[in-house]
Design a protein around this motif. Structure first.
Motif, PDB file in Angstrom:
ATOM      1  N   ASN A  98     -39.719 -23.814 -41.793  1.00 61.30           N
ATOM      2  CA  ASN A  98     -38.975 -24.825 -41.042  1.00 61.30           C
ATOM      3  C   ASN A  98     -39.877 -25.632 -40.117  1.00 61.30           C
ATOM      4  O   ASN A  98     -39.528 -25.920 -38.971  1.00 61.30           O
ATOM      5  N   ILE A  99     -41.058 -25.981 -40.656  1.00 64.77           N
ATOM      6  CA  ILE A  99     -42.002 -26.815 -39.913  1.00 64.77           C
ATOM      7  C   ILE A  99     -42.349 -28.010 -40.791  1.00 64.77           C
ATOM      8  O   ILE A  99     -43.161 -27.903 -41.720  1.00 64.77           O
ATOM      9  N   PRO A 100     -41.740 -29.158 -40.553  1.00 66.67           N
ATOM     10  CA  PRO A 100     -42.074 -30.345 -41.354  1.00 66.67           C
ATOM     11  C   PRO A 100     -43.565 -30.660 -41.254  1.00 66.67           C
ATOM     12  O   PRO A 100     -44.171 -30.553 -40.185  1.00 66.67           O
ATOM     13  N   ALA A 101     -44.174 -31.036 -42.366  1.00 67.46           N
ATOM     14  CA  ALA A 101     -45.619 -31.224 -42.426  1.00 67.46           C
ATOM     15  C   ALA A 101     -46.116 -32.238 -41.404  1.00 67.46           C
ATOM     16  O   ALA A 101     -47.181 -32.056 -40.795  1.00 67.46           O
ATOM     17  N   GLU A 102     -45.345 -33.309 -41.193  1.00 69.10           N
ATOM     18  CA  GLU A 102     -45.825 -34.357 -40.287  1.00 69.10           C
ATOM     19  C   GLU A 102     -45.818 -33.912 -38.825  1.00 69.10           C
ATOM     20  O   GLU A 102     -46.455 -34.549 -37.979  1.00 69.10           O
ATOM     21  N   ARG A 103     -45.111 -32.814 -38.532  1.00 74.78           N
ATOM     22  CA  ARG A 103     -45.081 -32.302 -37.156  1.00 74.78           C
ATOM     23  C   ARG A 103     -45.824 -30.972 -37.017  1.00 74.78           C
ATOM     24  O   ARG A 103     -45.794 -30.354 -35.955  1.00 74.78           O
ATOM     25  N   MET A 104     -46.485 -30.542 -38.066  1.00 73.94           N
ATOM     26  CA  MET A 104     -47.178 -29.263 -38.035  1.00 73.94           C
ATOM     27  C   MET A 104     -48.442 -29.351 -37.189  1.00 73.94           C
ATOM     28  O   MET A 104     -49.270 -30.248 -37.376  1.00 73.94           O
ATOM     29  N   SER A 105     -48.591 -28.418 -36.275  1.00 73.96           N
ATOM     30  CA  SER A 105     -49.786 -28.389 -35.430  1.00 73.96           C
ATOM     31  C   SER A 105     -50.959 -27.767 -36.186  1.00 73.96           C
ATOM     32  O   SER A 105     -50.787 -27.107 -37.213  1.00 73.96           O
ATOM     33  N   ASP A 106     -52.152 -27.964 -35.645  1.00 73.13           N
ATOM     34  CA  ASP A 106     -53.342 -27.355 -36.249  1.00 73.13           C
ATOM     35  C   ASP A 106     -53.198 -25.839 -36.296  1.00 73.13           C
ATOM     36  O   ASP A 106     -53.564 -25.201 -37.290  1.00 73.13           O
ATOM     37  N   ASP A 107     -52.684 -25.262 -35.212  1.00 75.57           N
ATOM     38  CA  ASP A 107     -52.546 -23.811 -35.155  1.00 75.57           C
ATOM     39  C   ASP A 107     -51.506 -23.311 -36.161  1.00 75.57           C
ATOM     40  O   ASP A 107     -51.705 -22.258 -36.779  1.00 75.57           O
ATOM     41  N   GLU A 108     -50.417 -24.041 -36.322  1.00 80.51           N
ATOM     42  CA  GLU A 108     -49.392 -23.633 -37.276  1.00 80.51           C
ATOM     43  C   GLU A 108     -49.923 -23.666 -38.704  1.00 80.51           C
ATOM     44  O   GLU A 108     -49.515 -22.854 -39.547  1.00 80.51           O
TER      45      GLU A 108
END
Length: 263
Positions: free
Chosen positions: A107-117
């Motif tokens: 449930n983490i959209p790619a465009e909002r994914m952080s480097d750590d995620e």
């Protein structure tokens, strides 16, 4: 020809026996890893149960020893290559490596994914798996024998829905390709490398699906068998791949998905 005749004369059920062999299972304290430890030790293997959570590893190993099994607990963070190498030095006689350690973040959209995620998932699922293959694999190569079973995922073959999890899917697809690459390199030197690609597996971590109508529609409704898998069903495939019953198999990605990828 004599080797083929000898193999043909081995009783079929005996080919699943692992007596006299040592197996190391990462992420072995719970879920698929713990059940795999029990499956392999029932087949006769001595088990090294490794997990990042050292206390959980000790507890899980203790529970298996109470059943009469030969199990040793080790603390291991697979994302630490030096720690992996040190454990491989300590247990240089490992015949079977099961790379089960892995994490999922959804449930983490790619465009909002952080480097750590992104990195945290890839570090465990891909980098950590490679560190283990490299460390234990080179010792198997020195002996001219060994078996590695990686836990991939059907997510390395399809894109899951409805949850967004690009980092997980990419990491598991990479595991499958790494499995094939190592298999091709190491087959001439006596080391087999295969992977199992499970569907959604019923554990405490996935129990919430039964309370989510949308997930039920996609996860269960999208599976021809109409259910999730069980850890023991994946452990059985791992046992097969680790045993001489799968002696002709290397570089295989074995789907155990209830038919999910058929649709």
């Amino acid at each position: 020809m004599s080797a083929s005749i000898s193999s043909a004369e081995t009783p079929f059920l005996d080919r699943f026996r692992l007596t006299g062999r040592t197996a190391l299972v990462t992420g072995g304290a719970r879920g698929i890893g713990l059940v795999t430890c029990e499956a392999l030790t029932q087949a006769g293997a001595g088990i090294i149960l490794a997990d990042r959570d050292g206390e959980a590893a000790k507890s899980a190993a203790g529970g298996l020893r109470e059943k009469g099994y030969d199990v040793t607990a080790e603390t291991l963070d697979v994302t630490d290559p030096a720690a992996v190498e040190a454990l491989a030095d300590k247990h240089a006689n490992v015949d079977i490596l099961v790379n089960n350690a892995g994490i999922a973040r959804s449930n983490i959209p790619a465009e909002r994914m952080s480097d750590d995620e992104w990195s945290s998932v890839v570090d465990v699922n891909l980098n950590g798996l490679f560190w283990c293959c490299r460390a234990f694999g080179k010792r198997m190569l020195e002996r001219g024998a060994g078996t590695i079973v990686n836990v991939g995922s059907m997510s390395g073959i399809i894109v899951n829905r409805p949850q967004e999890q690009a980092q997980y899917n990419a990491s598991k697809a990479a595991v499958h390709q790494l499995t094939k690459s190592l298999a091709a390199e190491w087959a001439p030197r006596g080391v087999r490398v295969n992977a199992v690609a499970p569907t959604y597996i019923e554990t405490e971590m996935t129990a919430y699906v039964y309370e989510d109508e949308n997930l039920m529609r996609h996860w269960i409704g999208g599976t021809p068998q109409g259910r999730m898998g069980r850890p023991d069903e994946i452990a059985a495939v791992i046992l097969f791949l680790a045993s001489d019953a799968a002696s002709l198999m290397t570089g295989s990605i074995v789907l155990a998905d209830g038919g999910y990828t058929c649709w």
